[in-house]
Design a protein around this motif. Structure first.
Motif, PDB file in Angstrom:
ATOM      1  N   SER A  14       0.870  -1.271  -0.171  1.00 29.84           N
ATOM      2  CA  SER A  14       0.203  -0.008   0.116  1.00 29.84           C
ATOM      3  C   SER A  14       0.738   1.148   0.136  1.00 29.84           C
ATOM      4  CB  SER A  14      -0.950   0.108   1.121  1.00 29.84           C
ATOM      5  OG  SER A  14      -1.489   1.236   1.350  1.00 29.84           O
ATOM      6  N   SER A  15       0.441   2.148  -0.769  1.00 33.36           N
ATOM      7  CA  SER A  15       1.096   3.438  -0.689  1.00 33.36           C
ATOM      8  C   SER A  15       0.366   4.685   0.045  1.00 33.36           C
ATOM      9  CB  SER A  15       1.391   4.196  -2.139  1.00 33.36           C
ATOM     10  OG  SER A  15       0.110   4.090  -2.753  1.00 33.36           O
ATOM     11  N   VAL A  16      -0.751   4.068   0.946  1.00 33.38           N
ATOM     12  CA  VAL A  16      -1.679   4.879   1.645  1.00 33.38           C
ATOM     13  C   VAL A  16      -0.756   5.758   2.306  1.00 33.38           C
ATOM     14  CG1 VAL A  16      -3.669   5.006   3.161  1.00 33.38           C
ATOM     15  CG2 VAL A  16      -3.552   3.615   1.091  1.00 33.38           C
ATOM     16  N   VAL A  17      -1.082   6.909   2.804  1.00 31.73           N
ATOM     17  CA  VAL A  17      -0.542   7.648   3.973  1.00 31.73           C
ATOM     18  C   VAL A  17      -1.600   7.747   4.961  1.00 31.73           C
ATOM     19  CG1 VAL A  17       0.714   9.908   4.628  1.00 31.73           C
ATOM     20  CG2 VAL A  17       0.943   9.047   2.349  1.00 31.73           C
ATOM     21  N   VAL A  18      -1.238   7.223   6.067  1.00 29.27           N
ATOM     22  CA  VAL A  18      -2.219   6.993   7.190  1.00 29.27           C
ATOM     23  C   VAL A  18      -1.896   8.288   8.173  1.00 29.27           C
ATOM     24  CG1 VAL A  18      -3.079   5.738   9.217  1.00 29.27           C
ATOM     25  CG2 VAL A  18      -2.193   4.499   7.024  1.00 29.27           C
ATOM     26  N   PRO A  19      -2.604   8.960   8.725  1.00 30.55           N
ATOM     27  CA  PRO A  19      -2.470  10.295   9.669  1.00 30.55           C
ATOM     28  C   PRO A  19      -1.866   9.575  10.775  1.00 30.55           C
ATOM     29  CG  PRO A  19      -4.653  10.197   8.849  1.00 30.55           C
ATOM     30  CD  PRO A  19      -4.080   8.999   8.290  1.00 30.55           C
ATOM     31  N   GLY A  20      -1.115  10.235  11.531  1.00 33.25           N
ATOM     32  CA  GLY A  20      -0.560   9.892  12.720  1.00 33.25           C
ATOM     33  C   GLY A  20      -1.474   9.778  13.989  1.00 33.25           C
ATOM     34  N   SER A  21      -2.418  10.402  13.837  1.00 28.96           N
ATOM     35  CA  SER A  21      -3.626  10.337  14.602  1.00 28.96           C
ATOM     36  C   SER A  21      -4.238   8.831  14.914  1.00 28.96           C
ATOM     37  CB  SER A  21      -4.391  11.463  14.514  1.00 28.96           C
ATOM     38  OG  SER A  21      -5.286  11.457  13.352  1.00 28.96           O
ATOM     39  N   ALA A  22      -4.241   8.246  13.516  1.00 29.09           N
ATOM     40  CA  ALA A  22      -4.696   6.970  13.494  1.00 29.09           C
ATOM     41  C   ALA A  22      -4.038   5.737  14.041  1.00 29.09           C
ATOM     42  CB  ALA A  22      -5.505   6.732  11.959  1.00 29.09           C
ATOM     43  N   ILE A  23      -4.564   4.772  14.120  1.00 32.79           N
ATOM     44  CA  ILE A  23      -3.870   3.679  14.356  1.00 32.79           C
ATOM     45  C   ILE A  23      -4.025   2.703  13.031  1.00 32.79           C
ATOM     46  CG2 ILE A  23      -4.161   1.105  15.399  1.00 32.79           C
ATOM     47  CD1 ILE A  23      -3.715   3.285  17.543  1.00 32.79           C
ATOM     48  N   THR A  24      -2.488   2.313  12.492  1.00 36.92           N
ATOM     49  CA  THR A  24      -2.078   1.426  11.394  1.00 36.92           C
ATOM     50  C   THR A  24      -2.191   0.147  11.656  1.00 36.92           C
ATOM     51  OG1 THR A  24      -1.008   3.642  10.455  1.00 36.92           O
ATOM     52  CG2 THR A  24      -0.498   1.289   9.650  1.00 36.92           C
ATOM     53  N   ILE A  25      -3.007  -0.617  11.071  1.00 38.12           N
ATOM     54  CA  ILE A  25      -3.163  -1.990  11.181  1.00 38.12           C
ATOM     55  C   ILE A  25      -2.359  -2.634  10.083  1.00 38.12           C
ATOM     56  CG2 ILE A  25      -4.302  -4.262  11.310  1.00 38.12           C
ATOM     57  CD1 ILE A  25      -6.602  -2.284  12.957  1.00 38.12           C
ATOM     58  N   ALA A  26      -1.058  -2.995  10.132  1.00 38.49           N
ATOM     59  CA  ALA A  26      -0.435  -3.451   8.922  1.00 38.49           C
ATOM     60  C   ALA A  26      -0.541  -5.248   8.952  1.00 38.49           C
ATOM     61  CB  ALA A  26       1.306  -3.023   9.068  1.00 38.49           C
ATOM     62  N   LEU A  27      -0.868  -5.491   7.656  1.00 37.85           N
ATOM     63  CA  LEU A  27      -1.011  -7.041   7.412  1.00 37.85           C
ATOM     64  C   LEU A  27       0.439  -7.447   6.684  1.00 37.85           C
ATOM     65  CD1 LEU A  27      -4.692  -6.786   5.767  1.00 37.85           C
ATOM     66  CD2 LEU A  27      -3.765  -7.309   8.086  1.00 37.85           C
ATOM     67  N   GLY A  28       1.281  -6.933   6.470  1.00 34.28           N
ATOM     68  CA  GLY A  28       2.309  -7.471   5.860  1.00 34.28           C
ATOM     69  C   GLY A  28       2.110  -7.581   4.452  1.00 34.28           C
ATOM     70  N   ASN A  29       2.303  -8.637   4.026  1.00 39.78           N
ATOM     71  CA  ASN A  29       2.056  -9.021   2.573  1.00 39.78           C
ATOM     72  C   ASN A  29       0.795 -10.024   2.613  1.00 39.78           C
ATOM     73  OD1 ASN A  29       4.289  -7.973   1.191  1.00 39.78           O
ATOM     74  ND2 ASN A  29       5.552  -9.972   1.986  1.00 39.78           N
ATOM     75  N   ALA A  30      -0.008  -9.943   3.594  1.00 44.02           N
ATOM     76  CA  ALA A  30      -1.152 -11.004   3.935  1.00 44.02           C
ATOM     77  C   ALA A  30      -2.525 -10.070   3.259  1.00 44.02           C
ATOM     78  CB  ALA A  30      -1.430 -10.940   5.365  1.00 44.02           C
ATOM     79  N   ASP A  97     -19.268   6.394  -0.473  1.00 38.31           N
ATOM     80  CA  ASP A  97     -18.550   7.534  -0.293  1.00 38.31           C
ATOM     81  C   ASP A  97     -17.415   7.627  -1.357  1.00 38.31           C
ATOM     82  OD1 ASP A  97     -17.091   9.865   0.635  1.00 38.31           O
ATOM     83  OD2 ASP A  97     -16.765   9.113   2.625  1.00 38.31           O
ATOM     84  N   SER A  98     -17.697   8.645  -2.172  1.00 37.83           N
ATOM     85  CA  SER A  98     -16.530   8.940  -3.280  1.00 37.83           C
ATOM     86  C   SER A  98     -15.521   9.515  -2.893  1.00 37.83           C
ATOM     87  CB  SER A  98     -17.224   9.625  -4.567  1.00 37.83           C
ATOM     88  OG  SER A  98     -18.295   8.820  -4.992  1.00 37.83           O
ATOM     89  N   THR A  99     -15.221  10.235  -1.754  1.00 34.52           N
ATOM     90  CA  THR A  99     -14.357  10.824  -1.227  1.00 34.52           C
ATOM     91  C   THR A  99     -14.034  10.291  -0.093  1.00 34.52           C
ATOM     92  OG1 THR A  99     -15.564  12.530  -0.206  1.00 34.52           O
ATOM     93  CG2 THR A  99     -14.546  12.985  -2.406  1.00 34.52           C
ATOM     94  N   PRO A 100     -13.218   8.926   0.339  1.00 34.57           N
ATOM     95  CA  PRO A 100     -13.041   8.328   1.475  1.00 34.57           C
ATOM     96  C   PRO A 100     -12.025   9.071   2.173  1.00 34.57           C
ATOM     97  CG  PRO A 100     -12.637   6.846  -0.488  1.00 34.57           C
ATOM     98  CD  PRO A 100     -13.064   8.199  -0.807  1.00 34.57           C
ATOM     99  N   THR A 101     -12.167   9.008   3.481  1.00 40.11           N
ATOM    100  CA  THR A 101     -11.331   9.550   4.543  1.00 40.11           C
ATOM    101  C   THR A 101     -10.572   8.403   5.089  1.00 40.11           C
ATOM    102  OG1 THR A 101     -12.911   9.578   6.167  1.00 40.11           O
ATOM    103  CG2 THR A 101     -12.748  11.562   4.945  1.00 40.11           C
ATOM    104  N   LEU A 102      -9.325   8.435   5.559  1.00 38.16           N
ATOM    105  CA  LEU A 102      -8.235   7.552   5.940  1.00 38.16           C
ATOM    106  C   LEU A 102      -7.980   8.093   7.233  1.00 38.16           C
ATOM    107  CD1 LEU A 102      -6.127   6.709   3.075  1.00 38.16           C
ATOM    108  CD2 LEU A 102      -8.031   5.389   3.920  1.00 38.16           C
ATOM    109  N   GLY A 103      -8.619   7.310   8.539  1.00 39.30           N
ATOM    110  CA  GLY A 103      -7.937   7.426   9.755  1.00 39.30           C
ATOM    111  C   GLY A 103      -8.501   8.836  10.377  1.00 39.30           C
ATOM    112  N   VAL A 104      -9.730   9.248   9.684  1.00 41.00           N
ATOM    113  CA  VAL A 104     -10.197  10.795  10.428  1.00 41.00           C
ATOM    114  C   VAL A 104     -11.672  10.739  10.298  1.00 41.00           C
ATOM    115  CG1 VAL A 104      -8.061  12.176  10.131  1.00 41.00           C
ATOM    116  CG2 VAL A 104      -9.881  11.972   8.179  1.00 41.00           C
ATOM    117  N   ALA A 105     -12.440  11.575  10.688  1.00 40.71           N
ATOM    118  CA  ALA A 105     -13.834  11.513  10.707  1.00 40.71           C
ATOM    119  C   ALA A 105     -14.348  11.571   9.324  1.00 40.71           C
ATOM    120  CB  ALA A 105     -14.421  12.703  11.460  1.00 40.71           C
ATOM    121  N   ASN A 106     -15.330  10.922   8.866  1.00 46.21           N
ATOM    122  CA  ASN A 106     -15.952  10.785   7.642  1.00 46.21           C
ATOM    123  C   ASN A 106     -16.691  12.290   7.284  1.00 46.21           C
ATOM    124  OD1 ASN A 106     -15.544   8.282   7.401  1.00 46.21           O
ATOM    125  ND2 ASN A 106     -17.597   7.713   8.604  1.00 46.21           N
TER     126      ASN A 106
END
Length: 108
Positions: A14-30, A97-106
């Motif tokens: 993933s090239s997604v940038v997760v905000p520092g305020s959110a928890i990142t759940i990393a699946l590795g290659n799974a 939702d056509s403008t998804p939010t990542l790690g913040v309020a919808n």
């Protein structure tokens, strides 16, 4: 995930940038599930480490978590909970939702 908090699930590719305020759940290659989330519908369950179910929802052609299920998102869309933090265990809790939010309020 703390109460009122947000998490984003990503893989190593993933090239997604997760905000520092959110928890990142990393699946590795799974993947999520055995082959990733299905584009036609799937069941998503949030569990504690002891397998206690915290929440669940389904979308598309799967009605196990919600019956009727939430709508199926098209490419580039997400399914967002509306309003944030409200859970009636029905498909009306969810909106395409056509403008998804990542790690913040919808934004809906």
């Amino acid at each position: 995930i703390p109460a009122g908090g947000y998490a984003v699930v990503v893989t190593d590719a993933s090239s997604v940038v997760v905000p520092g305020s959110a928890i990142t759940i990393a699946l590795g290659n799974a993947t999520i599930g055995t082959s990733g989330l299905s584009v036609s519908g799937d069941l998503i369950i949030l569990k504690m480490t002891d397998n206690t179910v915290i929440d669940q929802m389904s979308y598309g052609n799967i009605t196990t978590g919600l019956n009727p299920s939430a709508a199926t998102p098209a490419a580039g869309q997400s399914i967002s909970r509306i309003a944030n933090g409200v859970d009636t265990n029905t498909n009306s809790d969810w909106q395409l939702d056509s403008t998804p939010t990542l790690g913040v309020a919808n934004l809906l």
